[in-house]
Design an enzyme around this catalytic site. Structure first.
Site, PDB file in Angstrom:
ATOM      1  N   HIS A   1     -29.316  -0.261  -1.646  1.00 60.10           N
ATOM      2  CA  HIS A   1     -30.700   0.002  -1.261  1.00 60.10           C
ATOM      3  C   HIS A   1     -30.746   1.134  -0.248  1.00 60.10           C
ATOM      4  CE1 HIS A   1     -32.880  -3.986  -2.482  1.00 60.10           C
ATOM      5  NE2 HIS A   1     -32.283  -3.380  -3.490  1.00 60.10           N
TER       6      HIS A   1
ATOM      7  N   PRO B   1     -33.140 -14.065  11.494  1.00 59.22           N
ATOM      8  CA  PRO B   1     -32.699 -13.309  10.314  1.00 59.22           C
ATOM      9  C   PRO B   1     -33.551 -12.097   9.962  1.00 59.22           C
ATOM     10  CG  PRO B   1     -33.759 -15.354   9.661  1.00 59.22           C
ATOM     11  CD  PRO B   1     -33.637 -15.402  11.145  1.00 59.22           C
TER      12      PRO B   1
ATOM     13  N   TYR C   1     -40.953  -6.367   3.538  1.00 61.06           N
ATOM     14  CA  TYR C   1     -41.275  -7.093   4.764  1.00 61.06           C
ATOM     15  C   TYR C   1     -42.793  -7.019   4.942  1.00 61.06           C
ATOM     16  CZ  TYR C   1     -36.340  -7.119   6.154  1.00 61.06           C
ATOM     17  OH  TYR C   1     -34.988  -7.343   6.211  1.00 61.06           O
TER      18      TYR C   1
ATOM     19  N   TYR D   1     -31.243  -0.836  11.310  1.00 57.67           N
ATOM     20  CA  TYR D   1     -31.170  -1.712  10.137  1.00 57.67           C
ATOM     21  C   TYR D   1     -29.890  -1.477   9.346  1.00 57.67           C
ATOM     22  CZ  TYR D   1     -32.968  -4.592   6.307  1.00 57.67           C
ATOM     23  OH  TYR D   1     -33.143  -5.592   5.364  1.00 57.67           O
TER      24      TYR D   1
ATOM     25  N   LYS E   1     -28.930  -9.233  10.604  1.00 55.05           N
ATOM     26  CA  LYS E   1     -27.789  -8.895  11.445  1.00 55.05           C
ATOM     27  C   LYS E   1     -26.726  -9.982  11.561  1.00 55.05           C
ATOM     28  CE  LYS E   1     -28.676  -4.743  12.428  1.00 55.05           C
ATOM     29  NZ  LYS E   1     -28.809  -4.471  11.013  1.00 55.05           N
TER      30      LYS E   1
END
Length: 387
Positions: free
Chosen positions: A72, A291, A200, A381, A295
């Site tokens: 991704h 979550p 998200y 990220y 990480k």
């Protein structure tokens, strides 16, 4: 039994540490309370940072990830009925891999056993003794009998509820913790993902996340109050709420049978130091992150990579500097990840407070309009490089 490094926990951290030590010619024994089938079926994380993916490849564990996983190059933020894509490749030149923790554990277990590694399933560690001496011991029960594993060093990769963290002397330990007033209801569904990258979604009804485990299996989450009973959420209710919270014009949520359902409380926790004497903590034994920032798994694997380097230096040329610096070095990354996970969590989850609601929308609009702000998200990220 005697070995050089006694490892408690056959999750991804413990198994990777054992594998890295094997590559350096250092003997270890892994003790795991559960049986192999249980360990390999535990549903956990699914996002692998850029640097962790490189670590897996360098250590000979990336072949199946590269063949069956999904790369991704970004994520999608949804808020106020619209969408904004954060392009990792453009912003920081990195990507992430969608590769389930269960698959990493399967590969590691198979590799350790094929290499003749000692992974003792059904061995429940009951006490860690002598950590301030040169010969610590791990007492454990195996097949109904108490046994002792003598070693030079002990690595506790046994999670938040394991004995590793509890074995540090009270006088030297500090714990920093934050609890959140919500949890995640997580489901697995036998349906192809409805998106190409993770979504998200910040919605007035609560946060939602659309992830995936493969091209055929979707992993989805809903923000719910603490103490929620998953049985109060039948399939139809789950799908309707997901569709509502992630809705944007022209997009449709695919639906399919749910194969699992569970509740994940949200908390942040750090134990300092991460070592004392000859006992070293790694992964959830030392720190917990919500979550939202993806990480947890990545921090655990960074921990054991750092610990393996210190042990390799110790056994190769007798240097102990890296081992002595392990806790300090690991905690630098831990606190950065804690902040990023906290930031993502507070940015996207609703509290019912009107002021928080306006702040969240303002910040999300800033992310959507500022390359600098999006770059900060992308860098964290995908995983910051080692200092």
């Amino acid at each position: 039994m005697r070995t050089r490094v006694g490892i408690i926990g056959a999750g991804p951290a413990g198994l990777l540490l054992s594998h890295l030590l094997h590559l350096a010619g250092i003997e270890s024994v892994v003790l795991e309370t559960r049986d192999r089938d249980y360990v390999e079926a535990r549903q956990r994380a699914g996002v692998v940072e850029h640097g962790v993916a490189r670590l897996l490849r360098r250590s000979g564990l990336g072949e199946r990830m590269d063949r069956e996983g999904i790369t991704h190059d970004g994520i999608e933020l949804r808020f106020d009925g619209r969408s904004h894509r954060v392009d990792f490749s453009d912003l920081c030149g990195r990507s992430v891999e969608i590769w389930a923790q269960t698959e990493i554990v399967k590969d590691l277990t198979a590799r350790r056993l094929a290499d003749g590694g000692q992974v003792l399933f059904g061995a429940r560690a009951t006490a860690i003794e002598g950590i301030e001496t040169d010969s610590p011991r791990v007492r454990h029960t195996l097949e109904g009998r108490e046994q002792v594993l003598e070693c030079d060093y002990v690595a506790a990769c046994d999670g938040f509820h394991g004995i590793g963290r509890r074995s540090l002397p009270e006088g030297v330990v500090r714990t920093f913790e934050r609890l959140y007033p919500f949890s995640w209801l997580g489901v697995l569904a036998d349906v192809p993902p409805s998106c190409e990258e993770l979504v998200y979604a910040r919605h007035e009804r609560g946060f939602a996340l659309h992830s995936m485990r493969s091209e055929e299996v979707s992993r989805l989450y809903l923000q719910v109050p603490n103490g929620t009973d998953p049985d109060d959420w039948p399939e139809e209710r789950v799908w309707e709420e997901l569709a509502e919270r992630m809705a944007v014009p022209g997009w449709e949520l695919r639906r399919g049978p749910l194969t699992s359902k569970g509740l994940t409380p949200m908390r942040s926790l750090v134990t300092e130091p991460m070592s004392h004497g000859r006992l070293y903590l790694a992964g959830d034994a030392a720190h917990i992150v919500p979550p939202t920032g993806a990480k947890g798994l990545n921090l655990a694997l960074h921990d054991v990579a750092l610990l393996a380097e210190g042990l390799r230096a110790r056994y190769t040329h007798g240097g102990t500097g890296a081992l002595e610096d392990y806790s300090t070095a690991a905690l630098r990354r831990v606190w950065r990840a804690e902040h990023f996970s906290y930031w993502m969590t507070t940015l996207l989850h609703t509290t019912g407070d009107a002021f928080d609601h306006r702040l969240q929308l303002s910040h999300l609009e800033y992310l959507a309009s500022s390359r600098a702000a999006s770059t900060q998200l992308a860098e964290n990220y995908t995983g910051l490089p080692r200092p």
